[in-house]
Design a protein around this motif. Structure first.
Motif, PDB file in Angstrom:
ATOM      1  N   LEU A  50       0.843  -1.186   0.000  1.00 23.53           N
ATOM      2  CA  LEU A  50       0.000   0.000   0.000  1.00 23.53           C
ATOM      3  C   LEU A  50       0.881   1.241   0.000  1.00 23.53           C
ATOM      4  CD1 LEU A  50      -2.706  -1.194   2.523  1.00 23.53           C
ATOM      5  CD2 LEU A  50      -2.983  -0.823   0.068  1.00 23.53           C
ATOM      6  N   THR A  51       0.730   2.040  -1.031  1.00 26.72           N
ATOM      7  CA  THR A  51       1.528   3.246  -1.195  1.00 26.72           C
ATOM      8  C   THR A  51       0.657   4.474  -0.974  1.00 26.72           C
ATOM      9  OG1 THR A  51       2.904   2.117  -2.823  1.00 26.72           O
ATOM     10  CG2 THR A  51       2.983   4.529  -2.803  1.00 26.72           C
ATOM     11  N   PRO A  52       0.976   5.301   0.026  1.00 29.39           N
ATOM     12  CA  PRO A  52       0.202   6.530   0.234  1.00 29.39           C
ATOM     13  C   PRO A  52       0.316   7.461  -0.971  1.00 29.39           C
ATOM     14  CG  PRO A  52       1.479   6.002   2.183  1.00 29.39           C
ATOM     15  CD  PRO A  52       1.970   5.094   1.074  1.00 29.39           C
ATOM     16  N   VAL A  53      -0.832   7.970  -1.439  1.00 29.07           N
ATOM     17  CA  VAL A  53      -0.830   8.868  -2.596  1.00 29.07           C
ATOM     18  C   VAL A  53      -1.468  10.224  -2.289  1.00 29.07           C
ATOM     19  CG1 VAL A  53      -0.685   7.048  -4.339  1.00 29.07           C
ATOM     20  CG2 VAL A  53      -2.933   7.786  -3.534  1.00 29.07           C
ATOM     21  N   THR A  98      -5.308  22.399  11.496  1.00 35.14           N
ATOM     22  CA  THR A  98      -4.547  21.729  10.438  1.00 35.14           C
ATOM     23  C   THR A  98      -3.060  21.735  10.781  1.00 35.14           C
ATOM     24  OG1 THR A  98      -6.171  22.122   8.703  1.00 35.14           O
ATOM     25  CG2 THR A  98      -3.895  21.867   7.993  1.00 35.14           C
ATOM     26  N   ASP A  99      -2.566  22.844  11.338  1.00 32.99           N
ATOM     27  CA  ASP A  99      -1.151  22.898  11.726  1.00 32.99           C
ATOM     28  C   ASP A  99      -0.834  21.839  12.780  1.00 32.99           C
ATOM     29  OD1 ASP A  99      -0.594  24.955   9.976  1.00 32.99           O
ATOM     30  OD2 ASP A  99      -0.743  26.530  11.492  1.00 32.99           O
ATOM     31  N   GLU A 100      -1.726  21.677  13.756  1.00 32.21           N
ATOM     32  CA  GLU A 100      -1.515  20.675  14.802  1.00 32.21           C
ATOM     33  C   GLU A 100      -1.596  19.251  14.241  1.00 32.21           C
ATOM     34  OE1 GLU A 100      -3.243  22.588  18.872  1.00 32.21           O
ATOM     35  OE2 GLU A 100      -4.690  22.313  17.234  1.00 32.21           O
ATOM     36  N   ALA A 101      -2.297  19.075  13.145  1.00 34.53           N
ATOM     37  CA  ALA A 101      -2.466  17.745  12.545  1.00 34.53           C
ATOM     38  C   ALA A 101      -1.293  17.343  11.652  1.00 34.53           C
ATOM     39  CB  ALA A 101      -3.760  17.698  11.735  1.00 34.53           C
ATOM     40  N   GLN A 102      -0.451  18.298  11.257  1.00 31.41           N
ATOM     41  CA  GLN A 102       0.615  17.993  10.290  1.00 31.41           C
ATOM     42  C   GLN A 102       1.566  16.893  10.755  1.00 31.41           C
ATOM     43  OE1 GLN A 102      -0.928  19.068   7.461  1.00 31.41           O
ATOM     44  NE2 GLN A 102       1.194  18.777   6.885  1.00 31.41           N
ATOM     45  N   GLN A 103       2.113  17.015  11.951  1.00 29.12           N
ATOM     46  CA  GLN A 103       3.060  16.006  12.420  1.00 29.12           C
ATOM     47  C   GLN A 103       2.389  14.637  12.581  1.00 29.12           C
ATOM     48  OE1 GLN A 103       5.060  16.688  16.151  1.00 29.12           O
ATOM     49  NE2 GLN A 103       6.581  15.120  15.723  1.00 29.12           N
ATOM     50  N   PRO A 104       1.214  14.545  13.226  1.00 32.47           N
ATOM     51  CA  PRO A 104       0.561  13.233  13.312  1.00 32.47           C
ATOM     52  C   PRO A 104       0.232  12.643  11.935  1.00 32.47           C
ATOM     53  CG  PRO A 104      -0.382  14.709  14.926  1.00 32.47           C
ATOM     54  CD  PRO A 104       0.526  15.533  14.056  1.00 32.47           C
ATOM     55  N   LEU A 105      -0.140  13.490  10.978  1.00 30.19           N
ATOM     56  CA  LEU A 105      -0.445  13.009   9.626  1.00 30.19           C
ATOM     57  C   LEU A 105       0.819  12.484   8.947  1.00 30.19           C
ATOM     58  CD1 LEU A 105      -2.747  12.635   7.615  1.00 30.19           C
ATOM     59  CD2 LEU A 105      -2.344  14.970   6.826  1.00 30.19           C
ATOM     60  N   THR A 106       1.912  13.188   9.106  1.00 30.21           N
ATOM     61  CA  THR A 106       3.194  12.731   8.553  1.00 30.21           C
ATOM     62  C   THR A 106       3.606  11.405   9.177  1.00 30.21           C
ATOM     63  OG1 THR A 106       3.887  15.004   8.126  1.00 30.21           O
ATOM     64  CG2 THR A 106       5.631  13.342   8.251  1.00 30.21           C
ATOM     65  N   MET A 107       3.428  11.288  10.482  1.00 32.89           N
ATOM     66  CA  MET A 107       3.761  10.037  11.171  1.00 32.89           C
ATOM     67  C   MET A 107       2.844   8.899  10.708  1.00 32.89           C
ATOM     68  SD  MET A 107       4.532  11.654  14.935  1.00 32.89           S
ATOM     69  CE  MET A 107       4.346  10.110  15.771  1.00 32.89           C
ATOM     70  N   MET A 108       1.590   9.217  10.434  1.00 34.25           N
ATOM     71  CA  MET A 108       0.645   8.219   9.951  1.00 34.25           C
ATOM     72  C   MET A 108       1.064   7.699   8.576  1.00 34.25           C
ATOM     73  SD  MET A 108      -3.446   8.802   9.649  1.00 34.25           S
ATOM     74  CE  MET A 108      -4.521   7.595   8.887  1.00 34.25           C
ATOM     75  N   GLU A 110       4.067   7.636   7.309  1.00 32.94           N
ATOM     76  CA  GLU A 110       5.270   6.809   7.481  1.00 32.94           C
ATOM     77  C   GLU A 110       4.918   5.457   8.092  1.00 32.94           C
ATOM     78  OE1 GLU A 110       9.026   5.638   6.882  1.00 32.94           O
ATOM     79  OE2 GLU A 110       8.053   7.424   6.080  1.00 32.94           O
ATOM     80  N   SER A 111       4.030   5.449   9.051  1.00 34.73           N
ATOM     81  CA  SER A 111       3.597   4.204   9.680  1.00 34.73           C
ATOM     82  C   SER A 111       2.970   3.265   8.644  1.00 34.73           C
ATOM     83  CB  SER A 111       2.602   4.535  10.796  1.00 34.73           C
ATOM     84  OG  SER A 111       2.157   3.375  11.431  1.00 34.73           O
ATOM     85  N   ILE A 112       2.133   3.808   7.777  1.00 38.56           N
ATOM     86  CA  ILE A 112       1.500   2.998   6.730  1.00 38.56           C
ATOM     87  C   ILE A 112       2.549   2.476   5.765  1.00 38.56           C
ATOM     88  CG2 ILE A 112      -0.079   3.093   4.754  1.00 38.56           C
ATOM     89  CD1 ILE A 112      -1.767   5.073   6.521  1.00 38.56           C
ATOM     90  N   ARG A 113       3.503   3.316   5.399  1.00 37.94           N
ATOM     91  CA  ARG A 113       4.596   2.866   4.501  1.00 37.94           C
ATOM     92  C   ARG A 113       5.339   1.673   5.086  1.00 37.94           C
ATOM     93  NH1 ARG A 113       6.315   8.658   3.007  1.00 37.94           N
ATOM     94  NH2 ARG A 113       5.380   8.855   0.966  1.00 37.94           N
ATOM     95  N   LEU A 114       5.465   1.657   6.411  1.00 39.74           N
ATOM     96  CA  LEU A 114       6.175   0.573   7.095  1.00 39.74           C
ATOM     97  C   LEU A 114       5.284  -0.640   7.354  1.00 39.74           C
ATOM     98  CD1 LEU A 114       8.205   2.706   9.652  1.00 39.74           C
ATOM     99  CD2 LEU A 114       9.083   1.556   7.599  1.00 39.74           C
ATOM    100  N   GLY A 115       4.000  -0.534   6.983  1.00 37.85           N
ATOM    101  CA  GLY A 115       3.082  -1.648   7.159  1.00 37.85           C
ATOM    102  C   GLY A 115       2.398  -1.709   8.512  1.00 37.85           C
ATOM    103  N   HIS A 116       2.551  -0.661   9.312  1.00 38.15           N
ATOM    104  CA  HIS A 116       1.926  -0.609  10.635  1.00 38.15           C
ATOM    105  C   HIS A 116       0.564   0.077  10.493  1.00 38.15           C
ATOM    106  CE1 HIS A 116       5.705  -1.929  12.308  1.00 38.15           C
ATOM    107  NE2 HIS A 116       6.313  -0.942  11.663  1.00 38.15           N
TER     108      HIS A 116
END
Length: 133
Positions: A50-53, A98-108, A110-116
């Motif tokens: 699954l590749t985030p797009v 939206t600013d507060e959501a940026q870091q959690p969204l970025t982490m999400m 990356e987590s998906i890229r790693l299969g978590h």
């Protein structure tokens, strides 16, 4: 139990604090070095990566209907097979910005890229929950 996008929106409205939803739309892809067995399984809708797009954050009020959300995603020109959703709780009756959501969204992403993916709600293109295993 949440089995659809409608259920998710209803649950988010029942929370004590205002919510912000994080969306990561992903496309299923087959690695270039896939063997014949992997290719066959992929054609049956199994396996692959699954590749985030697309990633975006919205309040439940900004995205009350899955059809509109899916249409907005199609307008980007990016095809997708599954969307993962997470929620963030606000404070003092205010949803996170939206600013507060940026870091959690970025982490999400990356987590998906790693299969978590276990901490996220996966939905198909019709807005129904899917089981990924």
């Amino acid at each position: 139990m949440i089995s659809s996008y409608s259920d998710l929106i209803q649950a988010s409205r029942n929370q004590q604090e205002a919510q912000r939803l994080l969306f990561v739309f992903c496309r299923a892809e087959l690695p270039d070095d896939a063997c014949a067995e992997e290719k066959s399984a992929f054609e049956r809708g199994e396996g692959g990566a699954l590749t985030p797009v697309i990633c975006v954050d919205k309040t439940p009020e900004e995205a009350p209907d899955f059809g509109a959300l899916a249409e907005e995603s199609r307008a980007t020109g990016q095809a997708w097979d599954v969307v993962f959703i997470a929620a963030m709780s606000g404070r003092g009756g205010m949803a996170p910005s939206t600013d507060e959501a940026q870091q959690p969204l970025t982490m999400m992403v990356e987590s998906i890229r790693l299969g978590h993916i276990g901490n996220y709600l996966p939905l198909d293109p019709r807005g129904n929950a899917v089981s990924l295993g």
